[in-house]
Write an enzyme that holds these catalytic residues in place. Sequence first.
Site, PDB file in Angstrom:
ATOM      1  N   ARG A 256       0.353  -1.192   0.007  1.00  0.00           N
ATOM      2  CA  ARG A 256       0.539   0.353  -0.397  1.00  0.00           C
ATOM      3  C   ARG A 256       0.839   1.313  -0.302  1.00  0.00           C
ATOM      4  O   ARG A 256       0.877   2.214  -0.630  1.00  0.00           O
ATOM      5  CB  ARG A 256      -0.092   0.479   1.302  1.00  0.00           C
ATOM      6  CG  ARG A 256      -2.597  -0.461   1.394  1.00  0.00           C
ATOM      7  CD  ARG A 256      -2.469  -0.951   2.619  1.00  0.00           C
ATOM      8  NE  ARG A 256      -1.534  -2.416   3.116  1.00  0.00           N
ATOM      9  CZ  ARG A 256      -2.232  -3.427   1.681  1.00  0.00           C
ATOM     10  NH1 ARG A 256      -2.564  -3.651   1.452  1.00  0.00           N
ATOM     11  NH2 ARG A 256      -1.206  -4.406   2.514  1.00  0.00           N
ATOM     12  N   THR A 257       1.573   1.499   1.435  1.00  0.00           N
ATOM     13  CA  THR A 257       2.530   2.660   0.910  1.00  0.00           C
ATOM     14  C   THR A 257       3.666   3.165   0.207  1.00  0.00           C
ATOM     15  O   THR A 257       3.527   4.248  -0.830  1.00  0.00           O
ATOM     16  CB  THR A 257       3.933   2.918   2.013  1.00  0.00           C
ATOM     17  OG1 THR A 257       2.290   2.465   3.240  1.00  0.00           O
ATOM     18  CG2 THR A 257       3.651   3.804   2.283  1.00  0.00           C
TER      19      THR A 257
ATOM     20  N   LYS B 259      25.014  -3.613  -0.905  1.00  0.00           N
ATOM     21  CA  LYS B 259      27.227  -3.624  -0.684  1.00  0.00           C
ATOM     22  C   LYS B 259      27.444  -2.950   0.510  1.00  0.00           C
ATOM     23  O   LYS B 259      28.918  -2.887  -0.068  1.00  0.00           O
ATOM     24  CB  LYS B 259      27.457  -3.247  -2.419  1.00  0.00           C
ATOM     25  CG  LYS B 259      26.886  -3.488  -3.510  1.00  0.00           C
ATOM     26  CD  LYS B 259      27.425  -2.836  -4.927  1.00  0.00           C
ATOM     27  CE  LYS B 259      26.427  -2.824  -5.949  1.00  0.00           C
ATOM     28  NZ  LYS B 259      26.292  -1.738  -6.951  1.00  0.00           N
TER      29      LYS B 259
ATOM     30  N   ARG C 214      11.033   4.126   3.520  1.00  0.00           N
ATOM     31  CA  ARG C 214      10.485   2.621   4.956  1.00  0.00           C
ATOM     32  C   ARG C 214      12.231   1.974   4.522  1.00  0.00           C
ATOM     33  O   ARG C 214      12.902   1.207   3.970  1.00  0.00           O
ATOM     34  CB  ARG C 214       9.824   1.798   4.075  1.00  0.00           C
ATOM     35  CG  ARG C 214       9.297   0.905   5.155  1.00  0.00           C
ATOM     36  CD  ARG C 214       7.714   0.096   5.296  1.00  0.00           C
ATOM     37  NE  ARG C 214       6.903   0.438   4.955  1.00  0.00           N
ATOM     38  CZ  ARG C 214       5.479   0.175   4.682  1.00  0.00           C
ATOM     39  NH1 ARG C 214       5.993  -0.967   4.220  1.00  0.00           N
ATOM     40  NH2 ARG C 214       4.755   0.376   5.536  1.00  0.00           N
TER      41      ARG C 214
ATOM     42  N   HIS D 159       4.363   5.523  11.166  1.00  0.00           N
ATOM     43  CA  HIS D 159       4.291   5.744  10.041  1.00  0.00           C
ATOM     44  C   HIS D 159       3.740   6.780  10.300  1.00  0.00           C
ATOM     45  O   HIS D 159       1.817   6.184   9.822  1.00  0.00           O
ATOM     46  CB  HIS D 159       3.520   4.405  10.029  1.00  0.00           C
ATOM     47  CG  HIS D 159       3.241   3.761   8.545  1.00  0.00           C
ATOM     48  ND1 HIS D 159       3.414   4.323   7.560  1.00  0.00           N
ATOM     49  CD2 HIS D 159       2.946   2.566   8.060  1.00  0.00           C
ATOM     50  CE1 HIS D 159       2.773   3.990   6.429  1.00  0.00           C
ATOM     51  NE2 HIS D 159       2.940   3.074   6.808  1.00  0.00           N
TER      52      HIS D 159
HETATM   53  N1   CP Z   1      -0.399   0.045   5.122  1.00  0.00           N
HETATM   54  C1   CP Z   1       0.724  -0.326   5.364  1.00  0.00           C
HETATM   55  O1   CP Z   1       1.620   0.211   5.723  1.00  0.00           O
HETATM   56  O2   CP Z   1       0.544  -1.146   4.354  1.00  0.00           O
HETATM   57  P1   CP Z   1       2.306  -1.665   3.825  1.00  0.00           P
HETATM   58  O3   CP Z   1       3.211  -2.779   4.359  1.00  0.00           O
HETATM   59  O4   CP Z   1       0.924  -3.071   2.328  1.00  0.00           O
HETATM   60  O5   CP Z   1       2.505  -0.476   2.890  1.00  0.00           O
END
Ligand code: CP
Length: 309
Positions: free
Chosen positions: A59-60, A87, A108, A136
């Site tokens: 999603r993100t 590396k 991320r 998040h």
């Molecule tokens: N909600 C969320 O962070 O989903 P993903 O881990 O799929 O990005």
Amino acid sequence: MKSAWQGKDFISVDTLTQESLTELFDKADEMKRLVEEKGGNDALKGRVMAALFYEPSSRTFGSFVAAMQRLGGGVIPLNMTNSSATKGESLEDTAKVFSSYADVIVMRNPAVGSAVSMADHAWVPVVSAGDGIGEHPTQALLDAYTIRAELGKFEGTHVVFVGEMAHYRPVNSLAKLLALFPKIKLSFVADPAFALQDGVRDYLKTKKVDFAEYENLDDIVAEADALYVTRPKKEFIPAELYEKALGKYRVDAKTLEKMKPSSIVMHALPRLDEIAVEVDQDPRAVYLNKQMKNGMYTRMALLDLIING
Ligand code: CP
């Protein structure tokens, strides 16, 4: 007037104000209309987003890429398979690499604090797409946008979180974001082994938020305006504890019977078994449709405000 977001990093909800949130939500409303009416525009034509994902994401990652593409911009997609981090390249050097190519970096990474390090060494704005069990923050934006859209207000709203709090970064960010609203009420339902992180509990106390912690969902579910269900985060839970986290809380048709007709059921997703599939068809379930779509609208708004102001 200059946007509160222009040229800024977004790595923690601690930097938000009610005013900056309102600006972002108004822009997200515009983006929703834009997508529904025309699919997109050229607001970010000629601009590039580096999407550095050192952890899996559907999603993100997907919604940030879609957001950039719907606004006419380009994307550099990078994960642990194709990054020179494999590396041994440092985060600090990686920050300089992608500052050279992109107008904004979205990252991320499993290490708490990694987004701060990236932002310290990048010379373009950095957006955190999640840092381990830390924050998040863009998930909190889309969650709060969903609560506002579905319930109409934050004042007097009671959000009940259930499941895994200790390693679940969306809870940390959303709980802290909601602390901006004086009359919000928060409840956290968890096994003591997966209770709220001390830092978040202390933050809520400092902000004088009305909150309580429970172990039994039945003690509070009837009062929920929003029930926010969480997944045991296998990737961050010690193996010996993971089995304990599975199956303790499960939202199903019986749970819905106890909830207000006007309430909503949320989940950041992905889910395992913590929400029964039968719940998906209930009009109160917003996780597979509205909440997920709102992720794209809020991320379109965020990228536009950071890059264009
Ligand atoms: N909600 C969320 O962070 O989903 P993903 O881990 O799929 O990005």
